[in-house]
Design a protein around this motif. Structure first.
Motif, PDB file in Angstrom:
ATOM      1  N   VAL A  21       0.837  -1.202   0.000  1.00  0.00           N
ATOM      2  CA  VAL A  21       0.000   0.000   0.000  1.00  0.00           C
ATOM      3  C   VAL A  21       0.878   1.260   0.000  1.00  0.00           C
ATOM      4  O   VAL A  21       0.495   2.300  -0.523  1.00  0.00           O
ATOM      5  N   PHE A  25      -0.045   4.488  -2.344  1.00  0.00           N
ATOM      6  CA  PHE A  25      -0.400   5.803  -1.810  1.00  0.00           C
ATOM      7  C   PHE A  25       0.867   6.609  -1.544  1.00  0.00           C
ATOM      8  O   PHE A  25       1.420   6.582  -0.443  1.00  0.00           O
ATOM      9  N   TYR A  33      -6.137  11.729  -3.010  1.00  0.00           N
ATOM     10  CA  TYR A  33      -7.076  10.996  -2.140  1.00  0.00           C
ATOM     11  C   TYR A  33      -7.444  11.868  -0.937  1.00  0.00           C
ATOM     12  O   TYR A  33      -8.626  12.078  -0.648  1.00  0.00           O
ATOM     13  N   GLY A  69      -6.480   6.424   7.003  1.00  0.00           N
ATOM     14  CA  GLY A  69      -6.143   7.345   5.909  1.00  0.00           C
ATOM     15  C   GLY A  69      -6.117   8.772   6.434  1.00  0.00           C
ATOM     16  O   GLY A  69      -5.627   9.026   7.543  1.00  0.00           O
ATOM     17  N   PRO A  70      -6.688   9.742   5.698  1.00  0.00           N
ATOM     18  CA  PRO A  70      -6.657  11.130   6.159  1.00  0.00           C
ATOM     19  C   PRO A  70      -7.614  11.402   7.320  1.00  0.00           C
ATOM     20  O   PRO A  70      -7.593  12.496   7.886  1.00  0.00           O
ATOM     21  N   PHE A  87      -5.571   5.186  13.431  1.00  0.00           N
ATOM     22  CA  PHE A  87      -4.186   4.920  13.036  1.00  0.00           C
ATOM     23  C   PHE A  87      -4.101   4.459  11.592  1.00  0.00           C
ATOM     24  O   PHE A  87      -5.054   3.937  11.020  1.00  0.00           O
ATOM     25  N   ASP A  88      -2.925   4.695  11.030  1.00  0.00           N
ATOM     26  CA  ASP A  88      -2.677   4.273   9.650  1.00  0.00           C
ATOM     27  C   ASP A  88      -1.198   3.922   9.505  1.00  0.00           C
ATOM     28  O   ASP A  88      -0.348   4.406  10.242  1.00  0.00           O
ATOM     29  N   ILE A  90       0.557   4.692   6.901  1.00  0.00           N
ATOM     30  CA  ILE A  90       1.247   5.759   6.161  1.00  0.00           C
ATOM     31  C   ILE A  90       1.146   7.068   6.942  1.00  0.00           C
ATOM     32  O   ILE A  90       0.089   7.711   6.991  1.00  0.00           O
ATOM     33  N   PHE A  93      -0.395  10.370   5.602  1.00  0.00           N
ATOM     34  CA  PHE A  93      -1.853  10.520   5.546  1.00  0.00           C
ATOM     35  C   PHE A  93      -2.366  11.343   6.740  1.00  0.00           C
ATOM     36  O   PHE A  93      -3.429  11.949   6.679  1.00  0.00           O
ATOM     37  N   ALA A 107       0.721   3.140  12.749  1.00  0.00           N
ATOM     38  CA  ALA A 107       0.867   1.749  13.196  1.00  0.00           C
ATOM     39  C   ALA A 107       0.352   0.816  12.109  1.00  0.00           C
ATOM     40  O   ALA A 107      -0.317   1.242  11.168  1.00  0.00           O
ATOM     41  N   ASP A 108       0.699  -0.458  12.285  1.00  0.00           N
ATOM     42  CA  ASP A 108       0.320  -1.485  11.317  1.00  0.00           C
ATOM     43  C   ASP A 108      -0.892  -2.252  11.856  1.00  0.00           C
ATOM     44  O   ASP A 108      -0.880  -2.696  13.009  1.00  0.00           O
ATOM     45  N   ALA A 127      -9.803  -0.839   3.840  1.00  0.00           N
ATOM     46  CA  ALA A 127      -8.382  -1.118   4.085  1.00  0.00           C
ATOM     47  C   ALA A 127      -8.038  -2.619   4.059  1.00  0.00           C
ATOM     48  O   ALA A 127      -6.949  -3.006   3.638  1.00  0.00           O
ATOM     49  N   TRP A 130      -6.047  -4.664   1.439  1.00  0.00           N
ATOM     50  CA  TRP A 130      -4.592  -4.513   1.303  1.00  0.00           C
ATOM     51  C   TRP A 130      -3.862  -5.597   2.094  1.00  0.00           C
ATOM     52  O   TRP A 130      -2.717  -5.927   1.806  1.00  0.00           O
TER      53      TRP A 130
HETATM   54  C1  LIG Z   1      -8.463   3.296   0.563  1.00  0.00           C
HETATM   55  S1  LIG Z   1      -7.617   3.890   1.961  1.00  0.00           S
HETATM   56  C2  LIG Z   1      -8.974   4.171   3.073  1.00  0.00           C
HETATM   57  C3  LIG Z   1      -8.613   5.186   4.128  1.00  0.00           C
HETATM   58  C4  LIG Z   1      -9.737   5.523   5.086  1.00  0.00           C
HETATM   59  N1  LIG Z   1     -10.161   4.380   5.874  1.00  0.00           N
HETATM   60  C5  LIG Z   1     -10.900   6.127   4.351  1.00  0.00           C
HETATM   61  O1  LIG Z   1     -12.017   5.599   4.489  1.00  0.00           O
HETATM   62  O2  LIG Z   1     -10.703   7.131   3.672  1.00  0.00           O
HETATM   63  C6  LIG Z   1      -6.837   2.427   2.643  1.00  0.00           C
HETATM   64  C7  LIG Z   1      -6.033   2.764   3.870  1.00  0.00           C
HETATM   65  O3  LIG Z   1      -5.612   1.560   4.497  1.00  0.00           O
HETATM   66  C8  LIG Z   1      -4.337   1.808   5.041  1.00  0.00           C
HETATM   67  N2  LIG Z   1      -3.645   0.533   5.294  1.00  0.00           N
HETATM   68  C9  LIG Z   1      -3.401  -0.470   4.417  1.00  0.00           C
HETATM   69  N3  LIG Z   1      -2.705  -1.457   5.019  1.00  0.00           N
HETATM   70  C10 LIG Z   1      -2.537  -1.069   6.311  1.00  0.00           C
HETATM   71  C11 LIG Z   1      -1.912  -1.674   7.433  1.00  0.00           C
HETATM   72  N4  LIG Z   1      -1.284  -2.854   7.360  1.00  0.00           N
HETATM   73  N5  LIG Z   1      -1.932  -1.000   8.605  1.00  0.00           N
HETATM   74  C12 LIG Z   1      -2.544   0.202   8.723  1.00  0.00           C
HETATM   75  N6  LIG Z   1      -3.148   0.834   7.683  1.00  0.00           N
HETATM   76  C13 LIG Z   1      -3.141   0.203   6.490  1.00  0.00           C
HETATM   77  C14 LIG Z   1      -3.656   2.612   3.952  1.00  0.00           C
HETATM   78  O4  LIG Z   1      -2.500   3.252   4.389  1.00  0.00           O
HETATM   79  C15 LIG Z   1      -4.780   3.558   3.558  1.00  0.00           C
HETATM   80  O5  LIG Z   1      -4.772   4.729   4.309  1.00  0.00           O
END
Ligand SMILES: C[S@@+](CC[C@H](N)C(=O)[O-])C[C@H]1O[C@@H](n2cnc3c(N)ncnc32)[C@H](O)[C@@H]1O
Length: 213
Positions: A21, A25, A33, A69-70, A87-88, A90, A93, A107-108, A127, A130
């Motif tokens: 991801v 992004f 986004y 995300g944001p 938390f995210d 990235i 974001f 965080a993951d 999310a 991913w």
């Molecule tokens: C399509 S965006 C959606 C963001 C937000 N939830 C929204 O509704 O706008 C997918 C989000 O999942 C996050 N993401 C993907 N894998 C992740 C992980 N292992 N840990 C935390 N965040 C993760 C990405 O960084 C991204 O911000």
């Protein structure tokens, strides 16, 4: 988990084209986004439906927004009066808006850094695909198992998680259901809004952590 329902998405999604991801992004795409009013509108609508499924009676509840995300879903929850932790993976974001009120952290999802039985509810919007999308991939399955067990741990008894995500096919749903039933005590199932319309279809996974025995 649910009655049989079949679908198969033919168009290639970003998570199929990009290994991580973080590779998807970045740069202009991240800006587009995070700053898109249309995206904010769509994601907020999904968050509203997730909250409906979460069905929390008390606005004093503490909700975790995983993969925030944001922060679109978190802003919505906060506006309604809920306490939110977001938390995210990235960090960038988290730099577009003032997130002071939603306690943002990097965080993951595979390893959420929270104490056991912290949250009254967890939502995760767009999310999960991913992390788990390919039923042949063992390392994805391992990560998904760690994620789902960790989420079970950080949730209070009697509380719920609602994931909205974009699985590629009903085989992925079946596999997710099978893994959850095998690896966790969660109850629950899939809720599919507009199942007959590939464009309007929204897939939610509702998971309930039963009361402490
Ligand atoms: C399509 S965006 C959606 C963001 C937000 N939830 C929204 O509704 O706008 C997918 C989000 O999942 C996050 N993401 C993907 N894998 C992740 C992980 N292992 N840990 C935390 N965040 C993760 C990405 O960084 C991204 O911000």
């Amino acid at each position: 988990m649910n009655d049989k329902y079949t679908f198969n998405v033919k168009t290639e999604r970003p998570e199929e084209k990009y290994e991580s991801v973080i590779d998807y992004f970045k740069g202009k795409r991240l800006d587009e986004y995070a700053l898109s009013k249309n995206m904010q509108r769509i994601q907020t609508r999904i968050a509203a439906r997730a909250l409906e499924i979460l069905d929390l009676q008390d606005t004093n509840s503490l909700i975790l927004d995983a993969g925030c995300g944001p922060g679109f879903a978190s802003f919505y929850l906060k506006e309604l009066g809920f306490k939110v932790v977001a938390f995210d993976l990235i960090g960038q974001f988290l730099t577009y808006y003032d997130l002071t009120n939603i306690n943002p952290l990097v965080a993951d999802m595979v390893n959420p850094p929270f104490k056991a039985r912290t949250f009254d509810g967890i939502i995760s919007i767009s999310a999960l695909q991913w992390i788990y999308r390919n039923i042949e991939n063992e390392s994805m399955e391992r990560n998904f198992i760690i994620l789902i067990k960790s989420f079970h741990k950080v949730l209070k008894f009697g509380s719920k998680i609602v994931f909205q995500f974009y699985p590629k096919s009903d085989h992925v749903l079946d596999k997710i259901g099978e893994i959850i039933s095998r690896e966790t005590p969660f109850q629950g199932g899939f809720i599919i809004d507009n199942p007959e319309s590939p464009k309007k279809r929204r897939i939610f996974l509702e998971l309930i952590k039963g009361d402490e025995i």
